[in-house]
Each structure stands twice: as C-alpha cells, then as structure tokens.
Design a protein around this motif. Structure first.
Motif, short mmCIF file in Angstrom:
data_model
loop_
_atom_site.label_atom_id
_atom_site.label_comp_id
_atom_site.label_asym_id
_atom_site.label_seq_id
_atom_site.Cartn_x
_atom_site.Cartn_y
_atom_site.Cartn_z
N ASP A 30 0.85 -1.20 0.00
CA ASP A 30 0.00 0.00 0.00
C ASP A 30 0.88 1.24 0.00
N SER A 41 -12.10 2.79 2.20
CA SER A 41 -12.55 1.82 3.22
C SER A 41 -12.39 2.32 4.64
N ILE A 47 -22.92 1.18 5.08
CA ILE A 47 -24.23 0.55 5.23
C ILE A 47 -24.22 -0.83 4.57
N VAL A 168 3.23 1.31 -5.61
CA VAL A 168 3.56 0.47 -6.76
C VAL A 168 3.52 1.34 -8.01
N ALA A 328 -13.59 -2.72 -5.98
CA ALA A 328 -14.83 -2.66 -5.20
C ALA A 328 -15.47 -1.30 -5.44
N LYS A 335 -19.82 -3.63 1.62
CA LYS A 335 -20.65 -4.74 2.08
C LYS A 335 -20.35 -6.02 1.30
C1 LIG Z 1 -18.89 8.38 0.64
C2 LIG Z 1 -18.90 6.90 0.43
C3 LIG Z 1 -19.93 6.16 0.95
C4 LIG Z 1 -19.96 4.75 0.74
N1 LIG Z 1 -20.95 4.01 1.30
C5 LIG Z 1 -20.94 2.69 1.18
C6 LIG Z 1 -21.91 1.91 1.85
O1 LIG Z 1 -22.75 2.44 2.57
N2 LIG Z 1 -21.84 0.55 1.72
C7 LIG Z 1 -20.88 -0.05 0.96
O2 LIG Z 1 -20.88 -1.28 0.88
N3 LIG Z 1 -19.95 0.68 0.32
C8 LIG Z 1 -19.95 2.01 0.41
N4 LIG Z 1 -19.00 2.76 -0.21
C9 LIG Z 1 -18.05 2.08 -1.11
C10 LIG Z 1 -16.90 1.43 -0.37
O3 LIG Z 1 -16.44 2.23 0.70
C11 LIG Z 1 -15.78 1.21 -1.38
O4 LIG Z 1 -16.30 0.55 -2.53
C12 LIG Z 1 -14.68 0.34 -0.80
O5 LIG Z 1 -14.26 0.81 0.46
C13 LIG Z 1 -13.51 0.35 -1.78
O6 LIG Z 1 -12.51 -0.51 -1.25
P1 LIG Z 1 -11.17 -0.76 -2.06
O7 LIG Z 1 -10.38 -1.70 -1.24
O8 LIG Z 1 -11.48 -1.11 -3.46
O9 LIG Z 1 -10.46 0.68 -2.16
P2 LIG Z 1 -9.76 1.55 -1.02
O10 LIG Z 1 -10.35 1.30 0.30
O11 LIG Z 1 -9.72 2.95 -1.49
O12 LIG Z 1 -8.28 0.96 -0.98
C14 LIG Z 1 -7.39 1.13 -2.05
C15 LIG Z 1 -5.98 1.15 -1.48
O13 LIG Z 1 -5.05 1.06 -2.58
C16 LIG Z 1 -3.91 1.80 -2.25
N5 LIG Z 1 -3.21 2.13 -3.50
C17 LIG Z 1 -3.70 2.78 -4.56
N6 LIG Z 1 -2.77 2.89 -5.53
C18 LIG Z 1 -1.68 2.27 -5.07
C19 LIG Z 1 -0.38 2.05 -5.61
N7 LIG Z 1 -0.04 2.47 -6.83
N8 LIG Z 1 0.53 1.39 -4.86
C20 LIG Z 1 0.19 0.94 -3.62
N9 LIG Z 1 -1.03 1.14 -3.05
C21 LIG Z 1 -1.94 1.79 -3.77
C22 LIG Z 1 -4.48 3.03 -1.54
O14 LIG Z 1 -3.48 3.66 -0.76
C23 LIG Z 1 -5.63 2.44 -0.74
O15 LIG Z 1 -5.24 2.14 0.58
C24 LIG Z 1 -18.95 4.14 -0.02
C25 LIG Z 1 -17.90 4.91 -0.54
C26 LIG Z 1 -17.86 6.27 -0.32
C27 LIG Z 1 -16.74 7.07 -0.87
#
Ligand SMILES: Cc1cc2nc3c(=O)[nH]c(=O)nc-3n(C[C@H](O)[C@H](O)[C@H](O)COP(=O)(O)OP(=O)(O)OC[C@H]3O[C@@H](n4cnc5c(N)ncnc54)[C@H](O)[C@@H]3O)c2cc1C
Length: 368
Positions: A30, A41, A47, A168, A328, A335
């Motif tokens: 990360d 996240s 929710i 990365v 995601a 969720k």
């Molecule tokens: C306002 C809001 C409300 C939401 N409400 C809901 C809800 O009620 N229910 C629900 O289910 N979902 C909800 N979501 C969606 C949910 O939060 C996201 O879909 C989910 O958290 C995304 O997870 P992720 O692991 O894909 O991305 P992230 O949690 O963003 O993680 C990605 C990680 O990748 C790392 N990264 C990126 N590029 C690089 C790189 N080049 N090298 C190394 N590391 C890197 C970043 O540092 C980060 O830590 C909501 C989102 C938002 C913004």
C-alpha cells in the motif's frame, strides 16, 4: 503459490485474508499506512442491506455477503456490525414493489410507513413534503475502520508480508510481477485492488472506472434530539435534487450524512481537503432534510472517493496471463468486499471457474 496484492482497502485486505486461509503466500503493498486513512474503506461506517432495487444480482448475493462477514467476525474475534432497520423516506412518488418483492424472496421483513408515522417517529426530519416511507429489516452498519484495522492485524499475524508506504509504480500482468520504489517483486500472480487510484496505475481502466469525489458531513445533533437520534434507524431521504443517506450516532460513531449523487470528478491521489464546492451541496441537502439544521454542530467535513462504473457493477477481471483487477466500486464495495474477494481467492486457487466470475462479481448473474 505466491500472490502480490496492490492496495490494502477492504478489497485487498479481504483477499489477503481469504488467500491466506487457503495456504497461499501473500505480499500486500500500500502507498500509505495499512490500513490507509485516506482510502475509501477507512471511515466510521458503511451501510449493509438486503434490498437492491435496480441491481437485483447484488440483492441475490447479499445472504452470502452477510455469511462471509460472519466468518470474518469469527476469525478476527470481534463483530463490527450493528443491525438496525433502514427507513427510506421519499419526498416524491416512489414505487417500492421491486424492493418488497426482493425482500420477500429472502424472507426479510418490510412495511410501508405513513407520513404521519414518519412525523411522529422521526421528529428530526422535516415532515413537509414526505409522500411515503418504506421500512426494511436485514440492514445495518458495518464499522468500516474497525474492520480494516482488525483485518490488517489478522493478516500480519497470519504471515502476510506487509509493505506499507510502498507505492507500486508498474505492473507486469504477463509475469505476475510489480515494481515499487525501483525494486521488482516477482510472484505467480498480481492483483490490483487500488480503489480510486486504479486508473492512475492501469491507464486502460480510465474512463470506465471513474473516481468520484464525495463529501460526508459529521454532525452533533442538538441536545434535545440526541435521544431520538440514538434510537434512529439508518435513513435514506430522497427527493428532487438529493438522495441522501444518514447514519445515526450509534455504536460509538457520530451522526453522518452524505449524498449518493456522484460528482464524477477528482482522482485518488488528490488531497482530501474539503472545499466550498465539496461542502455546499451536502449542506443544502442536510438543510432540506433536517428540521432545525441550524442547531446542529458540524464536527467534520470528510472527503472520500467512490469509483463509479456505468452500471455500478464491481469490476473483477483478469488482466494479462498473471493478473487480476479487483475493484470494489460504487456504493456497495464495502458490504460485498469480503464475499467477492473470497470468490476471487477460490478462482485463484482453482476451486472455481474463472470464466463466469467477472459476471457474477458484477451482479449480472443470480448467485451460484
Ligand atoms: C462516501 C462513500 C460512501 C460509501 N458508502 C458505502 C456503503 O454504505 N456501503 C458499501 O458497501 N460501500 C460504500 N461505499 C463504497 C466502499 O467504501 C468502497 O467501494 C470500498 O471501500 C472500496 O474498497 P477498495 O479496497 O477497493 O479501495 P480503497 O479502500 O480505497 O483501498 C485502495 C488502497 O489502494 C492503495 N493504493 C492505490 N494505488 C496504489 C499504488 N499504486 N501502490 C500501492 N497502493 C496503492 C491506496 O493507498 C488504498 O489504501 C462508499 C464509498 C464512499 C466514498
């Protein structure tokens, strides 16, 4: 087998969890700390619910999504979930029949709520203009930052090799390798779970997966409404120009309001400093929904990113011969995160066919 994962949000962390349970050697990278406070996240809550209305494929997956979270609670030794009902308040004509039918299929209770009952039970809302409301069970709050923090601890304790503060720079999906800080890391497979930063790392995803800068308002209610708020369900309030969701202050969290209308602007690497343009629309929504909004204290303006696709489906697809994208996306990535990541772990370890997986993960097919 060795797998490298880029990104330690709910997607990357739950994939690391699911792969380790299958005996795979995992390295997790990360750009920030793990978990990263600026990731999508990392927030007080997200929710979860059973009804999906216009995305029935995901409605069909929700019982499995809840069951996967149950496995996660057992492994991390704590449940970071608070079941609450969810009340959808509408200020325009709304047909709830699709949601009702969907909930009937999975035996989740629901009912229509009259505007008079909304006024009595939810005195914190403007009663004017409420046309109808719909209450559903089978919903609740996932305490997101607690979940990713405990997952990070679990994967560290179970032999996942963690590389925090390691951005990365390049992926070679034909060889399963990546390059970070000038050093090449080889594995059998590389999975990119980079959230809103994905288009910056894999330019071919730009345009299809669009980062969307969103603002969340954390609020302190006036003292005389504190009790009503502490007992409130999760609320969704929709009308012309807004589609707000409201999480009441429960389980040690603060009252939060956000608007589900995507801004479709910004990029993952932008700063998270709230500007007047970020704040104004959510303040306007809150003022039109909350009675006496001027009596609320604004505790925090939090900027967060969705990654949005046209159909709001998650994108989980092979890239090259030795790579996958695990995105995601949109408002349901949290969720569904552990369920989809567990499914991908099955594909990676050969326990499930790869060919049908992208459609399943995008909610385009009924649950298998
Ligand atoms: C306002 C809001 C409300 C939401 N409400 C809901 C809800 O009620 N229910 C629900 O289910 N979902 C909800 N979501 C969606 C949910 O939060 C996201 O879909 C989910 O958290 C995304 O997870 P992720 O692991 O894909 O991305 P992230 O949690 O963003 O993680 C990605 C990680 O990748 C790392 N990264 C990126 N590029 C690089 C790189 N080049 N090298 C190394 N590391 C890197 C970043 O540092 C980060 O830590 C909501 C989102 C938002 C913004």
């Amino acid at each position: 087998m060795r797998v490298s994962i880029v990104g330690a949000g709910i997607a990357g962390l739950s994939l690391a969890w699911a792969l380790r349970k299958r005996g795979v050697e995992v390295s997790l990278f990360d750009a920030g700390r793990i978990p990263n406070p600026v990731s999508s996240s990392f927030d007080e809550h997200r929710i979860t619910r059973h009804s999906y209305g216009r995305l029935p494929g995901y409605g069909a997956l929700m019982p499995q999504a809840f069951a996967t979270y149950d496995q996660l609670w057992t492994d991390i030794g704590a449940s970071h979930y608070l079941p609450t009902n969810m009340v959808f308040v509408s200020r325009e004509e709304t047909d709830w029949s699709a949601s009702a039918a969907e909930l009937d299929r999975v035996n989740v209770p629901h009912r229509l709520v009259s505007p008079a009952e909304v006024a009595l039970r939810l005195p914190m809302l403007h009663a004017d203009g409420v046309t109808a409301a719909f209450e559903a069970g089978g919903a609740g709050m996932l305490f997101a930052s607690r979940i990713v923090s405990d997952l990070a601890r679990w994967v560290a304790e179970h032999g996942v090799s963690l590389h925090p503060h390691t951005r990365v720079e390049d992926i070679d999906a034909t060889k399963g390798s990546l390059t970070a800080a000038g050093t090449r890391h080889d594995a059998d497979l590389v999975v990119v779970a980079a959230g809103a930063w994905l288009p910056e790392l894999l330019s071919e995803t730009a345009g299809r997966m669009v980062p969307s800068r969103q603002l969340l308002l954390y609020l302190e209610p006036p003292a005389d409404l504190a009790k009503a708020w502490s007992e409130a369900p999760i609320l969704v309030d929709s009308g012309s120009g807004h589609g707000a969701y409201i999480l009441p202050p429960r389980g040690g969290t603060r009252l939060k309001i956000g608007d589900h209308i995507f801004t479709s602007r910004g990029k993952g690497s932008d700063d998270r400093i709230a500007t007047a343009a970020d704040i104004a629309p959510v303040m306007a929504s809150a003022a039109s929904i909350f009675a006496r909004f001027e009596d609320y204290k604004v505790l925090e303006h939090k900027v967060c990113y969705y990654t949005v696709t046209d159909d709001e489906g998650l994108v989980v697809e092979p890239i090259g011969r030795a790579g996958w994208v695990l995105s995601a996306c949109s408002g349901h990535g949290f969720k569904l995160g552990p369920l989809i990541a567990s499914g991908l772990a099955e594909v990676i370890t050969g326990a499930r066919p790869a060919s049908s997986f992208p459609d399943w993960a995008a909610g385009r097919k009924p649950a298998e």
